[in-house]
Design a protein around this motif. Sequence first.
Motif, PDB file in Angstrom:
ATOM      1  N   PRO A 244       0.952  -1.333  -0.077  1.00 23.09           N
ATOM      2  CA  PRO A 244       0.001  -0.032  -0.024  1.00 23.09           C
ATOM      3  C   PRO A 244       0.812   1.310  -0.157  1.00 23.09           C
ATOM      4  O   PRO A 244       2.085   1.301   0.510  1.00 23.09           O
ATOM      5  CB  PRO A 244      -0.702  -0.135   1.306  1.00 23.09           C
ATOM      6  N   ILE A 245       0.192   2.265  -0.738  1.00 21.83           N
ATOM      7  CA  ILE A 245       0.610   3.383  -0.201  1.00 21.83           C
ATOM      8  C   ILE A 245       0.309   4.175   1.107  1.00 21.83           C
ATOM      9  O   ILE A 245      -0.787   4.156   1.405  1.00 21.83           O
ATOM     10  CB  ILE A 245       0.164   4.733  -1.563  1.00 21.83           C
ATOM     11  N   VAL A 246       1.154   4.153   2.036  1.00 22.02           N
ATOM     12  CA  VAL A 246       0.721   4.189   3.488  1.00 22.02           C
ATOM     13  C   VAL A 246       0.785   5.934   3.765  1.00 22.02           C
ATOM     14  O   VAL A 246      -0.006   6.069   4.956  1.00 22.02           O
ATOM     15  CB  VAL A 246       1.575   3.516   4.382  1.00 22.02           C
ATOM     16  N   ALA A 247       1.457   6.662   3.096  1.00 24.39           N
ATOM     17  CA  ALA A 247       1.509   8.064   3.550  1.00 24.39           C
ATOM     18  C   ALA A 247       1.458   9.013   2.359  1.00 24.39           C
ATOM     19  O   ALA A 247       2.424   9.661   1.958  1.00 24.39           O
ATOM     20  CB  ALA A 247       2.854   8.189   4.461  1.00 24.39           C
TER      21      ALA A 247
ATOM     22  N   HIS B 283      -7.327  11.330   4.407  1.00 23.72           N
ATOM     23  CA  HIS B 283      -6.931  10.741   3.331  1.00 23.72           C
ATOM     24  C   HIS B 283      -5.386   9.947   3.344  1.00 23.72           C
ATOM     25  O   HIS B 283      -4.883   9.754   2.134  1.00 23.72           O
ATOM     26  CB  HIS B 283      -7.537  10.971   1.956  1.00 23.72           C
ATOM     27  N   ASP B 284      -4.787   9.915   4.297  1.00 29.91           N
ATOM     28  CA  ASP B 284      -3.516   9.333   4.605  1.00 29.91           C
ATOM     29  C   ASP B 284      -3.434   8.398   5.876  1.00 29.91           C
ATOM     30  O   ASP B 284      -3.846   8.865   6.798  1.00 29.91           O
ATOM     31  CB  ASP B 284      -2.561  10.701   4.916  1.00 29.91           C
ATOM     32  N   ALA B 285      -3.295   7.075   5.533  1.00 33.14           N
ATOM     33  CA  ALA B 285      -3.291   6.054   6.823  1.00 33.14           C
ATOM     34  C   ALA B 285      -2.764   6.671   7.845  1.00 33.14           C
ATOM     35  O   ALA B 285      -2.914   6.473   8.987  1.00 33.14           O
ATOM     36  CB  ALA B 285      -3.009   4.705   6.088  1.00 33.14           C
ATOM     37  N   VAL B 286      -1.143   6.820   7.696  1.00 31.74           N
ATOM     38  CA  VAL B 286      -0.308   7.185   8.918  1.00 31.74           C
ATOM     39  C   VAL B 286      -0.908   8.600   9.395  1.00 31.74           C
ATOM     40  O   VAL B 286      -0.837   8.348  10.826  1.00 31.74           O
ATOM     41  CB  VAL B 286       1.098   7.397   8.309  1.00 31.74           C
TER      42      VAL B 286
ATOM     43  N   GLN C 289       7.775   5.431  -2.942  1.00 33.78           N
ATOM     44  CA  GLN C 289       6.366   5.878  -2.654  1.00 33.78           C
ATOM     45  C   GLN C 289       5.634   5.016  -1.933  1.00 33.78           C
ATOM     46  O   GLN C 289       4.526   5.532  -1.406  1.00 33.78           O
ATOM     47  CB  GLN C 289       5.788   5.316  -4.001  1.00 33.78           C
ATOM     48  N   LEU C 290       5.955   3.912  -1.335  1.00 30.29           N
ATOM     49  CA  LEU C 290       5.154   3.026  -0.461  1.00 30.29           C
ATOM     50  C   LEU C 290       5.481   2.956   1.003  1.00 30.29           C
ATOM     51  O   LEU C 290       4.665   3.082   1.874  1.00 30.29           O
ATOM     52  CB  LEU C 290       5.375   1.716  -0.916  1.00 30.29           C
ATOM     53  N   ARG C 291       6.946   3.016   1.421  1.00 31.85           N
ATOM     54  CA  ARG C 291       7.455   3.379   2.640  1.00 31.85           C
ATOM     55  C   ARG C 291       6.707   2.811   3.735  1.00 31.85           C
ATOM     56  O   ARG C 291       6.106   3.387   4.855  1.00 31.85           O
ATOM     57  CB  ARG C 291       7.618   4.826   2.914  1.00 31.85           C
ATOM     58  N   PRO C 292       6.731   1.220   3.760  1.00 32.37           N
ATOM     59  CA  PRO C 292       5.921   0.723   4.831  1.00 32.37           C
ATOM     60  C   PRO C 292       6.573   0.971   6.524  1.00 32.37           C
ATOM     61  O   PRO C 292       5.759   0.764   7.357  1.00 32.37           O
ATOM     62  CB  PRO C 292       6.082  -0.491   4.488  1.00 32.37           C
ATOM     63  N   GLU C 293       7.846   1.371   6.433  1.00 33.02           N
ATOM     64  CA  GLU C 293       8.337   1.766   7.900  1.00 33.02           C
ATOM     65  C   GLU C 293       7.502   2.966   8.355  1.00 33.02           C
ATOM     66  O   GLU C 293       7.516   2.894   9.674  1.00 33.02           O
ATOM     67  CB  GLU C 293       9.778   2.208   7.574  1.00 33.02           C
ATOM     68  N   LEU C 294       6.813   3.862   7.557  1.00 30.50           N
ATOM     69  CA  LEU C 294       6.230   4.835   8.164  1.00 30.50           C
ATOM     70  C   LEU C 294       4.969   4.383   8.803  1.00 30.50           C
ATOM     71  O   LEU C 294       4.476   4.699  10.095  1.00 30.50           O
ATOM     72  CB  LEU C 294       5.753   5.921   7.105  1.00 30.50           C
ATOM     73  N   LEU C 295       4.194   3.283   8.216  1.00 33.32           N
ATOM     74  CA  LEU C 295       3.013   2.745   8.812  1.00 33.32           C
ATOM     75  C   LEU C 295       3.434   1.708   9.983  1.00 33.32           C
ATOM     76  O   LEU C 295       2.853   2.000  11.005  1.00 33.32           O
ATOM     77  CB  LEU C 295       2.262   1.701   7.780  1.00 33.32           C
ATOM     78  N   ALA C 296       4.540   1.263   9.858  1.00 34.15           N
ATOM     79  CA  ALA C 296       5.062   0.479  11.052  1.00 34.15           C
ATOM     80  C   ALA C 296       5.327   1.175  12.221  1.00 34.15           C
ATOM     81  O   ALA C 296       4.991   0.679  13.522  1.00 34.15           O
ATOM     82  CB  ALA C 296       6.338  -0.493  10.723  1.00 34.15           C
ATOM     83  N   ARG C 297       5.925   2.362  12.096  1.00 36.59           N
ATOM     84  CA  ARG C 297       6.253   3.381  13.154  1.00 36.59           C
ATOM     85  C   ARG C 297       4.800   3.877  13.831  1.00 36.59           C
ATOM     86  O   ARG C 297       4.816   3.803  15.053  1.00 36.59           O
ATOM     87  CB  ARG C 297       7.126   4.585  13.047  1.00 36.59           C
ATOM     88  N   ALA C 298       4.071   4.265  12.821  1.00 37.32           N
ATOM     89  CA  ALA C 298       2.644   4.659  13.312  1.00 37.32           C
ATOM     90  C   ALA C 298       1.866   3.752  14.265  1.00 37.32           C
ATOM     91  O   ALA C 298       1.185   3.982  15.208  1.00 37.32           O
ATOM     92  CB  ALA C 298       1.771   5.314  12.155  1.00 37.32           C
TER      93      ALA C 298
ATOM     94  N   ALA D  70       3.125   1.081  15.728  1.00 39.60           N
ATOM     95  CA  ALA D  70       3.765   0.716  16.896  1.00 39.60           C
ATOM     96  C   ALA D  70       3.314   1.794  17.833  1.00 39.60           C
ATOM     97  O   ALA D  70       2.892   1.301  19.136  1.00 39.60           O
ATOM     98  CB  ALA D  70       5.334   0.691  16.714  1.00 39.60           C
ATOM     99  N   ASP D  71       3.164   3.085  17.763  1.00 33.06           N
ATOM    100  CA  ASP D  71       3.200   3.993  18.491  1.00 33.06           C
ATOM    101  C   ASP D  71       1.524   4.024  19.235  1.00 33.06           C
ATOM    102  O   ASP D  71       1.170   4.643  20.163  1.00 33.06           O
ATOM    103  CB  ASP D  71       3.238   5.603  17.967  1.00 33.06           C
ATOM    104  N   ALA D  72       0.700   3.548  18.017  1.00 34.00           N
ATOM    105  CA  ALA D  72      -0.640   3.699  18.523  1.00 34.00           C
ATOM    106  C   ALA D  72      -1.045   2.357  18.953  1.00 34.00           C
ATOM    107  O   ALA D  72      -2.316   2.158  19.625  1.00 34.00           O
ATOM    108  CB  ALA D  72      -1.590   3.756  17.023  1.00 34.00           C
ATOM    109  N   GLY D  73      -0.335   1.498  19.031  1.00 32.77           N
ATOM    110  CA  GLY D  73      -0.567  -0.028  19.666  1.00 32.77           C
ATOM    111  C   GLY D  73      -1.658  -0.823  18.615  1.00 32.77           C
ATOM    112  O   GLY D  73      -2.338  -1.736  19.046  1.00 32.77           O
ATOM    113  N   ILE D  74      -1.428  -0.391  17.406  1.00 37.08           N
ATOM    114  CA  ILE D  74      -2.113  -1.513  16.602  1.00 37.08           C
ATOM    115  C   ILE D  74      -1.061  -2.588  16.128  1.00 37.08           C
ATOM    116  O   ILE D  74      -0.215  -2.456  15.853  1.00 37.08           O
ATOM    117  CB  ILE D  74      -2.338  -0.507  15.199  1.00 37.08           C
ATOM    118  N   ALA D  75      -1.673  -3.736  15.961  1.00 41.43           N
ATOM    119  CA  ALA D  75      -0.967  -4.894  15.800  1.00 41.43           C
ATOM    120  C   ALA D  75      -0.797  -4.866  14.335  1.00 41.43           C
ATOM    121  O   ALA D  75      -1.876  -5.718  13.635  1.00 41.43           O
ATOM    122  CB  ALA D  75      -1.668  -6.204  16.409  1.00 41.43           C
ATOM    123  N   LEU D  76       0.227  -4.528  13.602  1.00 39.39           N
ATOM    124  CA  LEU D  76       0.551  -4.656  12.192  1.00 39.39           C
ATOM    125  C   LEU D  76       1.434  -5.757  12.008  1.00 39.39           C
ATOM    126  O   LEU D  76       2.480  -6.025  12.488  1.00 39.39           O
ATOM    127  CB  LEU D  76       1.235  -3.272  11.816  1.00 39.39           C
ATOM    128  N   GLU D  77       0.881  -6.932  11.189  1.00 35.94           N
ATOM    129  CA  GLU D  77       1.786  -7.785  10.615  1.00 35.94           C
ATOM    130  C   GLU D  77       2.370  -7.522   9.373  1.00 35.94           C
ATOM    131  O   GLU D  77       1.294  -7.451   8.289  1.00 35.94           O
ATOM    132  CB  GLU D  77       1.035  -9.318  10.558  1.00 35.94           C
TER     133      GLU D  77
END
Length: 275
Positions: free
Chosen positions: A171-174, A198-201, A227-236, A238-245
């Motif tokens: 996904p485009i996460v941000a 309209h920006d998941a992060v 373009q995709l930068r999944p590390e931004l979703l991973a950080r968000a 982690a900070d929010a307590g969402i279990a991202l696999e």
Amino acid sequence: METVSTAKSHGGVQGVYRHASAATGTDMTFSVFVPEHAAGERLPVLWYLSGLTCTHANVTDKGEFRAACAEHRVIFVAPDTSPRGDGVPDEDRWDFAQSAGFYVDATEAPWSANYRMWSYVTEELPALVASAFPVDMARQGITGHSMGGHGALTVGLTHPDRFRSVSAFAPIVAPTQVPWGRALDRYLGDDVAAKRRHDAVALIEDGARVRELLVDQGEADNFLVEQLRPELLARACADAGIALELRMQQGYDHSYLFVSTFMADHVAWHAARLG
Ligand SMILES: N[C@@H](CCC(=O)N[C@@H](CS)C(=O)NCC(=O)O)C(=O)O
């Protein structure tokens, strides 16, 4: 609603349908796979939002979802990615305008007349699908690829009570932080709050929550770094307590050869949560 085609597949029916959309002011085409089911039975539904350059046909032809959907008895709906047609504003590029609606309701001219894909995928098409197919709207999941992964994440994060499960492929996460997301500037203008919606992060940073997310991402994807930068979703997350696999898949690119490889995993993952 007009039936464009139907064919039996894996015991169910793969259909393509067309209707006049009030949201976009155009005809819109979408596909639905309905597994074999008993008369009167209603099945869970998995929405799949497609990426840049796609219509409903890319995943319908190349997504390899039908065996898993038949096995888990999940209906699969694939909308188009934008309004299209001669009267619809367009540009001679593949990452904006037709085939690149970014799942927003545009507010800027000339896009605002037709580019209303948020209303289309969150309101108009669900109402049509609920009335015409044997779906149990209490059991909905959503997924998507690339721009459609952005759509799945933003729609799922905005409607946590509607979707029991949310996943994405590359996904485009941000979008507000990457070049493809400049489309949001063109569709939504200077409205920073609208772009954050309209920006998941940004949504997660601003308090949107789901319990868990599944994301597959190819490590050999040409669009990964810029373009995709999944590390931004991973950080968000982690900070929010969402279990991202977040599953980084070695050697896989951005294409449907990647999506189709992991499609059955996603269908099973959603089915386990949709009951
Ligand atoms: N046209 C672009 C690629 C666009 C692209 O990879 N689109 C993805 C979604 S972002 C896709 O699903 N394409 C359609 C397909 O592979 O069938 C390019 O030349 O680099």
